[in-house]
Write a protein that holds these residues in place. Structure first.
Motif, PDB file in Angstrom:
ATOM      1  N   LYS A   1     -11.996   0.020  -0.613  1.00 38.93           N
ATOM      2  CA  LYS A   1     -10.657   1.334  -0.534  1.00 38.93           C
ATOM      3  C   LYS A   1      -9.854   0.862   0.357  1.00 38.93           C
ATOM      4  CE  LYS A   1     -14.481   4.785  -1.194  1.00 38.93           C
ATOM      5  NZ  LYS A   1     -15.251   6.026  -0.822  1.00 38.93           N
ATOM      6  N   LEU A   2      -8.587   1.453   0.026  1.00 41.81           N
ATOM      7  CA  LEU A   2      -7.358   1.318   0.885  1.00 41.81           C
ATOM      8  C   LEU A   2      -6.643   2.517   1.036  1.00 41.81           C
ATOM      9  CD1 LEU A   2      -5.201  -0.725   2.193  1.00 41.81           C
ATOM     10  CD2 LEU A   2      -4.136  -0.745   0.117  1.00 41.81           C
ATOM     11  N   TYR A   3      -6.390   2.747   2.096  1.00 41.21           N
ATOM     12  CA  TYR A   3      -5.579   4.052   2.456  1.00 41.21           C
ATOM     13  C   TYR A   3      -4.246   3.522   2.959  1.00 41.21           C
ATOM     14  CZ  TYR A   3     -10.014   6.178   1.520  1.00 41.21           C
ATOM     15  OH  TYR A   3     -11.322   6.639   0.804  1.00 41.21           O
ATOM     16  N   VAL A   4      -3.266   4.132   2.462  1.00 40.04           N
ATOM     17  CA  VAL A   4      -1.955   3.816   3.033  1.00 40.04           C
ATOM     18  C   VAL A   4      -1.361   5.040   3.779  1.00 40.04           C
ATOM     19  CG1 VAL A   4       0.499   2.795   2.494  1.00 40.04           C
ATOM     20  CG2 VAL A   4      -1.745   2.099   1.242  1.00 40.04           C
TER      21      VAL A   4
ATOM     22  N   LYS B   1      -8.030  -1.342  -6.757  1.00 37.24           N
ATOM     23  CA  LYS B   1      -8.610  -0.240  -7.695  1.00 37.24           C
ATOM     24  C   LYS B   1      -8.884   1.077  -7.024  1.00 37.24           C
ATOM     25  CE  LYS B   1     -11.419  -4.137  -9.883  1.00 37.24           C
ATOM     26  NZ  LYS B   1     -12.764  -4.453 -10.131  1.00 37.24           N
ATOM     27  N   ASN B   2      -8.825   1.013  -5.557  1.00 30.90           N
ATOM     28  CA  ASN B   2      -9.034   2.315  -4.980  1.00 30.90           C
ATOM     29  C   ASN B   2      -7.988   2.483  -3.934  1.00 30.90           C
ATOM     30  OD1 ASN B   2     -11.976   3.031  -6.204  1.00 30.90           O
ATOM     31  ND2 ASN B   2     -12.372   1.110  -5.412  1.00 30.90           N
ATOM     32  N   ALA B   3      -6.895   2.604  -4.256  1.00 27.41           N
ATOM     33  CA  ALA B   3      -5.875   2.934  -3.430  1.00 27.41           C
ATOM     34  C   ALA B   3      -5.615   4.233  -3.113  1.00 27.41           C
ATOM     35  CB  ALA B   3      -4.539   1.978  -3.723  1.00 27.41           C
ATOM     36  N   LYS B   4      -5.162   4.846  -1.976  1.00 24.21           N
ATOM     37  CA  LYS B   4      -4.784   6.179  -1.832  1.00 24.21           C
ATOM     38  C   LYS B   4      -3.727   6.190  -0.749  1.00 24.21           C
ATOM     39  CE  LYS B   4      -9.106   8.965  -3.220  1.00 24.21           C
ATOM     40  NZ  LYS B   4     -10.059  10.026  -2.926  1.00 24.21           N
TER      41      LYS B   4
ATOM     42  N   ASP C   1     -15.615  -2.003   7.628  1.00 25.92           N
ATOM     43  CA  ASP C   1     -16.465  -2.610   6.791  1.00 25.92           C
ATOM     44  C   ASP C   1     -16.404  -2.151   5.512  1.00 25.92           C
ATOM     45  OD1 ASP C   1     -17.575  -3.811   9.042  1.00 25.92           O
ATOM     46  OD2 ASP C   1     -19.093  -2.185   9.227  1.00 25.92           O
ATOM     47  N   GLU C   2     -16.098  -0.826   5.291  1.00 24.08           N
ATOM     48  CA  GLU C   2     -16.135  -0.366   3.699  1.00 24.08           C
ATOM     49  C   GLU C   2     -14.746   0.094   3.443  1.00 24.08           C
ATOM     50  OE1 GLU C   2     -18.657   2.760   3.738  1.00 24.08           O
ATOM     51  OE2 GLU C   2     -20.582   1.788   4.262  1.00 24.08           O
ATOM     52  N   LYS C   3     -13.530  -0.214   3.992  1.00 26.32           N
ATOM     53  CA  LYS C   3     -12.187   0.325   3.793  1.00 26.32           C
ATOM     54  C   LYS C   3     -11.234  -0.377   4.789  1.00 26.32           C
ATOM     55  CE  LYS C   3     -13.440   4.312   4.947  1.00 26.32           C
ATOM     56  NZ  LYS C   3     -14.626   4.077   5.867  1.00 26.32           N
ATOM     57  N   ASN C   4      -9.850  -0.385   4.277  1.00 26.31           N
ATOM     58  CA  ASN C   4      -8.908  -0.675   5.034  1.00 26.31           C
ATOM     59  C   ASN C   4      -7.930   0.549   5.095  1.00 26.31           C
ATOM     60  OD1 ASN C   4      -9.419  -3.668   5.640  1.00 26.31           O
ATOM     61  ND2 ASN C   4      -9.531  -3.707   3.284  1.00 26.31           N
TER      62      ASN C   4
ATOM     63  N   HIS D   1       6.918  -3.388  13.894  1.00 25.52           N
ATOM     64  CA  HIS D   1       7.305  -2.256  14.399  1.00 25.52           C
ATOM     65  C   HIS D   1       6.246  -1.079  14.727  1.00 25.52           C
ATOM     66  CE1 HIS D   1      10.419   0.309  15.552  1.00 25.52           C
ATOM     67  NE2 HIS D   1      10.340   1.309  14.632  1.00 25.52           N
ATOM     68  N   SER D   2       6.019  -0.267  13.875  1.00 25.31           N
ATOM     69  CA  SER D   2       5.017   0.850  13.848  1.00 25.31           C
ATOM     70  C   SER D   2       3.834   0.738  12.688  1.00 25.31           C
ATOM     71  CB  SER D   2       5.457   2.192  13.746  1.00 25.31           C
ATOM     72  OG  SER D   2       6.236   2.405  14.828  1.00 25.31           O
ATOM     73  N   GLY D   3       3.873  -0.490  12.190  1.00 20.19           N
ATOM     74  CA  GLY D   3       3.087  -0.912  11.150  1.00 20.19           C
ATOM     75  C   GLY D   3       1.838  -1.770  11.296  1.00 20.19           C
ATOM     76  N   PHE D   4       0.583  -1.025  11.074  1.00 22.95           N
ATOM     77  CA  PHE D   4      -0.561  -1.704  11.264  1.00 22.95           C
ATOM     78  C   PHE D   4      -1.742  -1.857  10.150  1.00 22.95           C
ATOM     79  CE2 PHE D   4       1.225  -0.194  15.286  1.00 22.95           C
ATOM     80  CZ  PHE D   4       0.488  -0.817  16.406  1.00 22.95           C
ATOM     81  N   LEU D   5      -2.556  -2.683  10.034  1.00 20.34           N
ATOM     82  CA  LEU D   5      -3.660  -2.708   9.459  1.00 20.34           C
ATOM     83  C   LEU D   5      -4.846  -2.638  10.281  1.00 20.34           C
ATOM     84  CD1 LEU D   5      -5.187  -3.376   6.355  1.00 20.34           C
ATOM     85  CD2 LEU D   5      -5.057  -5.654   7.230  1.00 20.34           C
ATOM     86  N   ILE D   6      -5.741  -1.626   9.716  1.00 18.66           N
ATOM     87  CA  ILE D   6      -7.109  -1.345  10.562  1.00 18.66           C
ATOM     88  C   ILE D   6      -8.370  -1.837   9.249  1.00 18.66           C
ATOM     89  CG2 ILE D   6      -8.765  -0.043  11.787  1.00 18.66           C
ATOM     90  CD1 ILE D   6      -5.758  -0.276  13.035  1.00 18.66           C
TER      91      ILE D   6
END
Length: 228
Positions: A37-40, A62-65, A16-19, A8-13
């Motif tokens: 690092k993960l940013y949601v 460990k590093n999700a925001k 190099d250092e984060k998703n 739908h409108s969901g993507f993963l980008i």
């Protein structure tokens, strides 16, 4: 930078250092390195853009925001940053600018690792032939144009923008105006309600407009990825 479509409108980008994940509400999540690092990001609370289970899904990272539009009503916690429309934020090494949606919540522009990406959420020229008054049409058009003025001539590497078949012959008005307003290299159409054939229709209907822009076949990046 790699783009993977979820649904739908969901993507993963992938950087190099984060998703960064945008507007997940359902679908298979591709493999994500839990050490990075993960940013949601959730642009608003509509059920086709936000799923409260995201906190459980990524609890072992460990590093999700979580970068959430402030219309999402949920208990505050340390990892959540609430975002308002028409604001600028610096979160870690993300430079963020938000815009007001013409429906609910925000659209978001993020610059990181030398790339600028945009996710429109439900910021679109939502006009419906035969289903609105002139006053409603004028109000929507003004609100949409006001946000596009803020994006005028912005250089954007990747933009995820609504292309909604439900609008009939106006399905592409918002995306066309976005392209005319910005300097965007790659467009990933979204909010298609599984009617991915409208991507080809958009390409066919707008050949001259798209001479210098690549339109990504969004759904084909789910199994693989698109590299930018």
């Amino acid at each position: 930078m790699k783009l993977k479509y979820i649904y739908h409108s969901g993507f993963l980008i992938e950087f190099d250092e984060k998703n960064i994940i945008f507007d997940y509400y359902k679908g298979d999540i591709p493999y994500i390195d839990s050490e990075k690092k993960l940013y949601v990001v959730s642009t608003h609370s509509h059920r086709d853009h936000f799923n409260e289970n995201i906190f459980e899904m990524f609890k072992d990272f460990k590093n999700a925001k979580y970068l959430l539009s402030d219309d999402i009503e949920i208990e505050e916690r340390e990892a959540i940053c609430f975002l308002e429309g028409r604001k600028k934020y610096c979160i870690d090494d993300l430079e963020i600018e938000t815009f007001e949606s013409t429906d609910l919540g925000i659209a978001i522009l993020i610059t990181t690792e030398g790339k600028t990406i945009y996710h429109g959420g439900d910021l679109n020229w939502w006009t419906w032939h035969g289903y609105e008054t002139q006053e409603e049409y004028d109000s929507m058009t003004e609100r949409f144009f006001n946000e596009m003025k803020l994006l005028k001539n912005r250089e954007i590497d990747l933009a995820m923008v609504a292309l909604d078949p439900r609008q009939g012959d106006r399905y592409d008005w918002g995306l066309k105006y976005f392209i005319e307003s910005t300097k965007t290299k790659y467009i990933a159409p979204m909010h298609l309600w599984d009617k991915y054939e409208f991507i080809d229709k958009f390409k066919e209907d707008n050949k001259e407009l798209l001479e210098d822009i690549e339109i990504i076949d969004t759904h084909k990046t789910a199994a693989n990825h698109f590299e930018i």
